[in-house]
Design a protein around this motif. Structure first.
Motif, PDB file in Angstrom:
ATOM      1  N   ARG A 113     -43.278   5.989 -13.784  1.00  0.00           N
ATOM      2  CA  ARG A 113     -42.355   5.769 -12.862  1.00  0.00           C
ATOM      3  C   ARG A 113     -42.010   4.261 -12.818  1.00  0.00           C
ATOM      4  N   ALA A 114     -43.118   3.439 -12.882  1.00  0.00           N
ATOM      5  CA  ALA A 114     -43.207   1.962 -12.845  1.00  0.00           C
ATOM      6  C   ALA A 114     -42.583   1.744 -14.348  1.00  0.00           C
ATOM      7  N   ASP A 115     -43.024   2.019 -15.327  1.00  0.00           N
ATOM      8  CA  ASP A 115     -42.667   1.549 -16.678  1.00  0.00           C
ATOM      9  C   ASP A 115     -41.027   1.858 -16.754  1.00  0.00           C
ATOM     10  N   PHE A 116     -40.756   3.050 -16.359  1.00  0.00           N
ATOM     11  CA  PHE A 116     -39.064   3.479 -15.982  1.00  0.00           C
ATOM     12  C   PHE A 116     -38.176   2.399 -15.350  1.00  0.00           C
ATOM     13  N   GLU A 117     -38.824   2.077 -14.244  1.00  0.00           N
ATOM     14  CA  GLU A 117     -38.128   0.885 -13.262  1.00  0.00           C
ATOM     15  C   GLU A 117     -38.310  -0.250 -14.073  1.00  0.00           C
ATOM     16  N   LYS A 118     -39.244  -0.589 -14.400  1.00  0.00           N
ATOM     17  CA  LYS A 118     -39.277  -2.069 -15.183  1.00  0.00           C
ATOM     18  C   LYS A 118     -38.550  -2.022 -16.640  1.00  0.00           C
ATOM     19  N   ALA A 119     -38.301  -0.702 -17.174  1.00  0.00           N
ATOM     20  CA  ALA A 119     -37.478  -0.705 -18.267  1.00  0.00           C
ATOM     21  C   ALA A 119     -36.075  -0.820 -17.970  1.00  0.00           C
ATOM     22  N   MET A 120     -35.540  -0.137 -16.918  1.00  0.00           N
ATOM     23  CA  MET A 120     -34.216  -0.258 -16.523  1.00  0.00           C
ATOM     24  C   MET A 120     -33.639  -1.557 -15.895  1.00  0.00           C
ATOM     25  N   TYR A 121     -34.732  -2.267 -15.331  1.00  0.00           N
ATOM     26  CA  TYR A 121     -34.548  -3.664 -14.984  1.00  0.00           C
ATOM     27  C   TYR A 121     -34.225  -4.458 -16.062  1.00  0.00           C
ATOM     28  N   LEU A 122     -35.013  -4.496 -17.020  1.00  0.00           N
ATOM     29  CA  LEU A 122     -35.066  -5.413 -18.324  1.00  0.00           C
ATOM     30  C   LEU A 122     -33.636  -5.017 -18.879  1.00  0.00           C
ATOM     31  N   MET A 123     -33.580  -3.899 -19.055  1.00  0.00           N
ATOM     32  CA  MET A 123     -32.237  -3.305 -19.838  1.00  0.00           C
ATOM     33  C   MET A 123     -30.968  -3.930 -19.082  1.00  0.00           C
ATOM     34  N   ALA A 124     -30.933  -3.702 -17.902  1.00  0.00           N
ATOM     35  CA  ALA A 124     -29.799  -4.225 -17.077  1.00  0.00           C
ATOM     36  C   ALA A 124     -29.643  -5.898 -17.409  1.00  0.00           C
ATOM     37  N   GLU A 125     -30.712  -6.411 -17.383  1.00  0.00           N
ATOM     38  CA  GLU A 125     -30.797  -7.879 -17.474  1.00  0.00           C
ATOM     39  C   GLU A 125     -30.221  -8.364 -19.032  1.00  0.00           C
ATOM     40  N   ASP A 126     -30.510  -7.437 -19.850  1.00  0.00           N
ATOM     41  CA  ASP A 126     -29.748  -7.777 -21.398  1.00  0.00           C
ATOM     42  C   ASP A 126     -28.419  -7.397 -21.348  1.00  0.00           C
ATOM     43  N   MET A 127     -28.174  -6.226 -20.747  1.00  0.00           N
ATOM     44  CA  MET A 127     -26.708  -5.630 -20.863  1.00  0.00           C
ATOM     45  C   MET A 127     -25.756  -6.565 -19.932  1.00  0.00           C
ATOM     46  N   PHE A 128     -26.393  -6.978 -18.587  1.00  0.00           N
ATOM     47  CA  PHE A 128     -25.217  -7.835 -17.796  1.00  0.00           C
ATOM     48  C   PHE A 128     -26.163  -9.154 -17.287  1.00  0.00           C
ATOM     49  N   PRO A 129     -26.184  -9.900 -18.414  1.00  0.00           N
ATOM     50  CA  PRO A 129     -26.938 -11.250 -18.171  1.00  0.00           C
ATOM     51  C   PRO A 129     -26.184 -12.173 -17.145  1.00  0.00           C
ATOM     52  N   GLU A 130     -24.902 -11.914 -16.943  1.00  0.00           N
ATOM     53  CA  GLU A 130     -23.801 -12.855 -16.232  1.00  0.00           C
ATOM     54  C   GLU A 130     -23.884 -12.060 -14.688  1.00  0.00           C
ATOM     55  N   GLU A 131     -24.360 -11.022 -14.431  1.00  0.00           N
ATOM     56  CA  GLU A 131     -24.339 -10.326 -12.932  1.00  0.00           C
ATOM     57  C   GLU A 131     -25.543 -10.622 -12.384  1.00  0.00           C
ATOM     58  N   LYS A 132     -25.409 -10.854 -11.166  1.00  0.00           N
ATOM     59  CA  LYS A 132     -26.685 -10.910 -10.311  1.00  0.00           C
ATOM     60  C   LYS A 132     -27.274  -9.858  -9.830  1.00  0.00           C
ATOM     61  N   SER A 133     -28.325  -9.215  -9.843  1.00  0.00           N
ATOM     62  CA  SER A 133     -28.740  -8.028  -9.258  1.00  0.00           C
ATOM     63  C   SER A 133     -28.773  -8.112  -7.564  1.00  0.00           C
ATOM     64  N   ASP A 134     -28.070  -7.229  -6.815  1.00  0.00           N
ATOM     65  CA  ASP A 134     -28.278  -7.163  -5.488  1.00  0.00           C
ATOM     66  C   ASP A 134     -29.500  -6.724  -5.087  1.00  0.00           C
ATOM     67  N   LEU A 135     -30.002  -5.792  -5.580  1.00  0.00           N
ATOM     68  CA  LEU A 135     -31.476  -5.268  -5.196  1.00  0.00           C
ATOM     69  C   LEU A 135     -32.583  -6.070  -5.494  1.00  0.00           C
ATOM     70  N   TYR A 136     -32.475  -6.751  -6.803  1.00  0.00           N
ATOM     71  CA  TYR A 136     -33.610  -7.448  -7.201  1.00  0.00           C
ATOM     72  C   TYR A 136     -33.168  -9.017  -7.194  1.00  0.00           C
ATOM     73  N   GLU A 137     -32.470  -9.530  -6.379  1.00  0.00           N
ATOM     74  CA  GLU A 137     -32.045 -10.872  -6.329  1.00  0.00           C
ATOM     75  C   GLU A 137     -33.253 -11.831  -5.997  1.00  0.00           C
ATOM     76  N   ASP A 138     -34.305 -11.317  -5.388  1.00  0.00           N
ATOM     77  CA  ASP A 138     -35.561 -12.094  -5.203  1.00  0.00           C
ATOM     78  C   ASP A 138     -36.776 -11.991  -6.306  1.00  0.00           C
ATOM     79  N   ALA A 139     -36.522 -10.901  -7.203  1.00  0.00           N
ATOM     80  CA  ALA A 139     -37.452 -10.712  -8.286  1.00  0.00           C
ATOM     81  C   ALA A 139     -37.386 -11.794  -9.331  1.00  0.00           C
ATOM     82  N   GLU A 140     -38.541 -11.879  -9.926  1.00  0.00           N
ATOM     83  CA  GLU A 140     -38.541 -12.831 -11.140  1.00  0.00           C
ATOM     84  C   GLU A 140     -39.246 -12.078 -12.461  1.00  0.00           C
ATOM     85  N   ILE A 141     -38.945 -12.428 -13.591  1.00  0.00           N
ATOM     86  CA  ILE A 141     -39.304 -11.842 -14.628  1.00  0.00           C
ATOM     87  C   ILE A 141     -40.374 -12.795 -15.388  1.00  0.00           C
ATOM     88  N   GLU A 142     -41.334 -12.552 -15.789  1.00  0.00           N
ATOM     89  CA  GLU A 142     -42.326 -13.395 -16.210  1.00  0.00           C
ATOM     90  C   GLU A 142     -43.173 -12.815 -17.444  1.00  0.00           C
TER      91      GLU A 142
END
Length: 253
Positions: A190-219
């Motif tokens: 589940r952890a890998d799936f959630e991470k993958a979905m977040y990273l894919m959303a970041e690639d597909m919608f780079p101009e839109e800010k996530s409401d759920l993960y607004e405080d999260a950081e990618i490192e």
């Protein structure tokens, strides 16, 4: 024997694992609390829906289901939506939504039930086939359509085994696949799936800010940092060797 689909899934799994290994997501406590609240609401709604059963169909949904099933294979879902009274401009989108089990499970379930009953009528066996041919033959004889009578008799003879024909039948086995299980196998946890979905959303919608993960950081992950560090050291070593070879070449000239 491996299938092309197996190669695709295994290849995609490797790529997805590489991407997950390269990055880590740092979540604030606020984000974690928000995730827990969303999951709690989802589970409560899911339990309520399972307890009460699917919602009843609206009049327009009922009409769409009736048209879709009665004209199955003749009319497109979009045309069925138009005939049911939905606006022509958004009929394609509306039809897709009505056939989406996630958005309209009650509509999809009703369609499946009605089509299951229709399939029993569509099924053909030897007795049904002979009965229908006999009925057509008798009606054609009354009307004087002797060409139809002769054809029906020929077909009845074939069903009865009076004619021998050589034929080759090509069949393709199509196995039902569990899409959820395939996706689960792609990511492993589940952890890998959630991470993958977040990273894919970041690639597909780079101009839109996530409401759920607004405080999260990618490192970059520690593993990826070590890989980059090693690559940089290798590049410096190669550059140094190249410079030494060039100096050595100039001295020999």
């Amino acid at each position: 024997m491996k299938k092309p689909t197996d190669d695709f899934l295994s290849g995609h799994k490797r790529l997805q694992k590489d991407m997950n290994d390269q990055f880590v997501i740092k979540k604030s406590q606020k984000t974690k609390d928000k995730e827990k609240e969303i999951l709690k609401q989802y589970r409560e709604l899911k339990a309520e829906r399972e307890k009460t059963g699917p919602a009843p169909l609206t009049s327009m949904q009922e009409k769409f289901v009736s048209i879709y099933c009665s004209r199955y294979g003749e009319k497109s879902a979009t045309q069925c939506a138009i005939d049911a009274g939905f606006g022509a401009a958004g009929a394609h989108t509306r039809a897709s939504e009505l056939l989406n089990p996630q958005k309209n499970p009650n509509v999809v379930l009703e369609i499946q039930n009605r089509l299951a009953m229709l399939r029993e009528q569509w099924d053909i066996d030897r007795d049904k086939h002979l009965a229908m041919l006999t009925k057509i033959r008798d009606e054609a004889r009354i009307k004087g359509q002797y060409g139809v009578v002769a054809k029906c008799e020929e077909l009845r003879g074939k069903v009865g085994g009076l004619y021998i024909e050589k034929s080759m039948v090509l069949s393709k086995e199509i196995k039902d696949t569990n899409e959820d299980q395939q996706i689960k196998e792609l990511y492993g946890s589940r952890a890998d799936f959630e991470k993958a979905m977040y990273l894919m959303a970041e690639d597909m919608f780079p101009e839109e800010k996530s409401d759920l993960y607004e405080d999260a950081e990618i490192e970059l992950s520690e593993k990826e940092k070590e890989r980059i560090k090693g690559q940089e050291e290798l590049d410096r070593y190669n550059a140094k060797r190249k410079a030494e070879r060039e100096r050595s070449y100039k001295k020999t000239r």
